[in-house]
Write an enzyme that holds these catalytic residues in place. Structure first.
Site, PDB file in Angstrom:
ATOM      1  CB  SER A 237      -0.900   0.002   1.233  1.00 51.96           C
ATOM      2  OG  SER A 237      -0.110   0.267   2.371  1.00 51.96           O
ATOM      3  CE  LYS A 238      -1.948   7.016  -2.286  1.00 59.23           C
ATOM      4  NZ  LYS A 238      -3.379   6.920  -1.972  1.00 59.23           N
ATOM      5  NE  ARG A 239       0.836   0.448   6.137  1.00 61.14           N
ATOM      6  CZ  ARG A 239       1.581  -0.608   6.417  1.00 61.14           C
ATOM      7  NH1 ARG A 239       2.703  -0.475   7.084  1.00 61.14           N
ATOM      8  NH2 ARG A 239       1.195  -1.808   6.026  1.00 61.14           N
ATOM      9  CG  HIS A 240       4.602  -1.099   1.883  1.00 63.34           C
ATOM     10  ND1 HIS A 240       3.280  -1.443   1.863  1.00 63.34           N
ATOM     11  CD2 HIS A 240       5.152  -1.766   2.921  1.00 63.34           C
ATOM     12  CE1 HIS A 240       3.037  -2.280   2.849  1.00 63.34           C
ATOM     13  NE2 HIS A 240       4.153  -2.490   3.500  1.00 63.34           N
ATOM     14  N   GLY A 241       5.641   3.318   0.225  1.00 65.85           N
ATOM     15  CA  GLY A 241       6.302   4.192  -0.754  1.00 65.85           C
ATOM     16  C   GLY A 241       5.488   4.244  -2.026  1.00 65.85           C
TER      17      GLY A 241
END
Ligand code: GLU
Length: 470
Positions: A237-241
């Site tokens: 997800s976005k959390r991972h970049g």
């Protein structure tokens, strides 16, 4: 049967790497089998779908080169057809009206949860003959017993008891059709032979098969692709970049490198790592796709991108680099030939962004000199070394790598010092730091006038003891 695959994104955001991989697998499968690849926009969720997102998805596909043969088809343009099929199911007694209230469904759900049962509709309205005048949804009449078998190309044989499925809603109270119905109608009408999609839809497949069978339609072959995890084991997800494909473009990845990375994410062919598009088309097999989720690994993507920056035609890299330099306010026409810069620098960058950063010095003055390097290279008689080199270089008639090499060598012997005593201050004067391409390449690339200007400036600063550092 002719191979026809599709990519069916819901336009509620950008094209992300997971979607891009699904699209790639579908595209490859069609290309490999001389089939057709269809693009379908599943925009029935009117609240969350936007034209902006459609554009972003198309942009991502174009950048990756995943060209579609048919479409884009928009589901919102096909409501008439969906209603026609719902009518057909009603006529055949395969669907029914349901007017269960929200409250009834909620109470039912709570009771089932309390009994630790899976919440499901209890078929209350199956034989109630609810009048069309009343507010109602339409539900599909799922067979009560028996089982449904899916021979998934990736997952293998998946068997689901019909008793586990309930009568799903195919038309909402407002008259709009639901996802499972629209997908079934479209996959049939678009003559899709292979449904290749994310395995978050595996639980929808048995319902879709039931409807296809009820309508007497040919059931496509399914291939559910496992999801992609971030490096921490959670769903990517976005959390991972960066997860949006176009962000990778902005970050300086080549589309062929990203495709190469995506094809290897869950699929392999021996221990081969580098795949041209032609290789992928020739070698890709659905049954070689891994059944378990794969983890996204940015380091590996960077490594692949480096290989592509190194091995791709210099003119193409130069063209791409120019746009990254342009983003930094540089007009590459006002400096050294970008192809020569690429050839001097390409081994030293993993992305086009990095390549642009380390090549900035060719096109504009740097803010100051690297402090550590200046302490080392600009001490003692460095100003004299710079001046000696400047004198000889300025007098050089033919400005080429070879003659430059000879001139620096002559300066070294004139001064009777080691090579580094001349090369290091010259390199620092020209680039502002110690890590750079070969000194002769830098001089050749910058040209005589610009090299002389920088050498003169550095010599003065060193002489005055006023070297600015950054
Ligand atoms: N529109 C669905 C999604 O974006 C895909 C449906 C399908 O492939 O059947 O997840």
């Amino acid at each position: 049967m002719a191979v026809r695959t599709r990519f069916a994104p819901s336009p509620t955001g950008f094209l992300q790497v997971g979607g891009a991989r699904t699209a790639l697998f579908s595209w490859l499968y069609a290309r490999k089998h001389g089939g057709r690849f269809v693009l379908r926009i599943e925009d029935t969720d009117l609240e969350r779908s936007t034209q902006e997102s459609v554009n972003a998805i198309l942009e991502g596909m174009t950048w990756l080169g995943l060209e579609y043969d048919e479409g884009p088809f928009y589901q919102t343009h096909r409501f008439e057809r969906y209603n026609e099929v719902i009518g057909l199911l009603m006529d055949k007694g395969l669907a029914y009206r349901c007017n269960c209230s929200k409250e009834r469904l909620e109470t039912l759900r709570e009771a089932q949860m309390a009994r630790k049962e899976k919440p499901r509709y209890d078929g209350h309205c199956r034989d109630q003959h609810v009048s069309p005048e009343e507010d109602h949804v339409i539900r599909f009449r799922t067979p009560l017993d028996g089982e449904v078998v899916i021979d998934d190309e990736i997952r293998g044989r998946v068997v689901v008891d019909n008793a586990e499925l309930d009568d799903l809603v195919i038309r909402r109270t407002d008259g709009s059709p639901t996802y499972n119905l629209t997908v079934v109608v479209d996959d049939h009408d678009m003559e899709i032979s292979h449904v290749i999609r994310g395995d978050d839809h595996l639980n929808n497949a048995p319902r879709q098969v039931h409807m296809m069978e009820a309508l007497g339609w040919q059931v496509p072959t399914y291939a559910h692709v496992p999801m992609i995890l971030g490096d921490d084991g959670a769903r990517l997800s976005k959390r991972h970049g960066a997860v949006s494909v176009m962000q990778y473009m902005r970050d300086g990845y080549l589309p062929e490198a990203l495709l190469n990375y995506l094809v290897r994410l869950g699929w392999s062919h021996g221990d081969q790592e580098l795949f041209s598009i032609d290789d992928m088309i020739q070698l890709f097999e659905l049954d070689a796709v891994n059944r378990s989720p794969s983890s996204f690994n940015t380091e590996k993507l960077r490594w692949l991108n480096q290989q592509y920056i190194r091995d791709t035609d210099s003119k193409r890299i130069a063209h791409l680099l120019s746009s990254h330099l342009g983003d930094r306010g540089i007009d590459p026409a006002q400096g050294p030939d970008v192809v020569a810069v690429v050839e001097a620098q390409r081994e030293r960058a993993s992305t086009l962004e990095e390549l642009a950063d380390i090549s900035l010095f060719y096109y504009r003055d740097f803010e100051g000199f690297d402090e550590k390097a200046a302490k080392k290279a600009f001490k003692g008689d460095a100003d004299q070394a710079l001046e000696a080199a400047l004198r000889r270089l300025e007098a050089l008639a033919d400005w080429g790598r070879e003659t430059i090499h000879e001139t620096i060598a002559a300066t070294v012997s004139e001064l009777g010092v080691g090579f580094g005593k001349v090369a290091q201050p010259v390199r620092l004067a020209l680039t502002g730091r110690m890590a750079s391409p070969g000194l002769f390449d830098v001089l050749a690339g910058l040209g005589r006038d610009e090299s002389a200007r920088r050498l003169r400036m550095a010599a003065e600063l060193v002489e005055k003891g006023e070297v600015p550092v950054a």
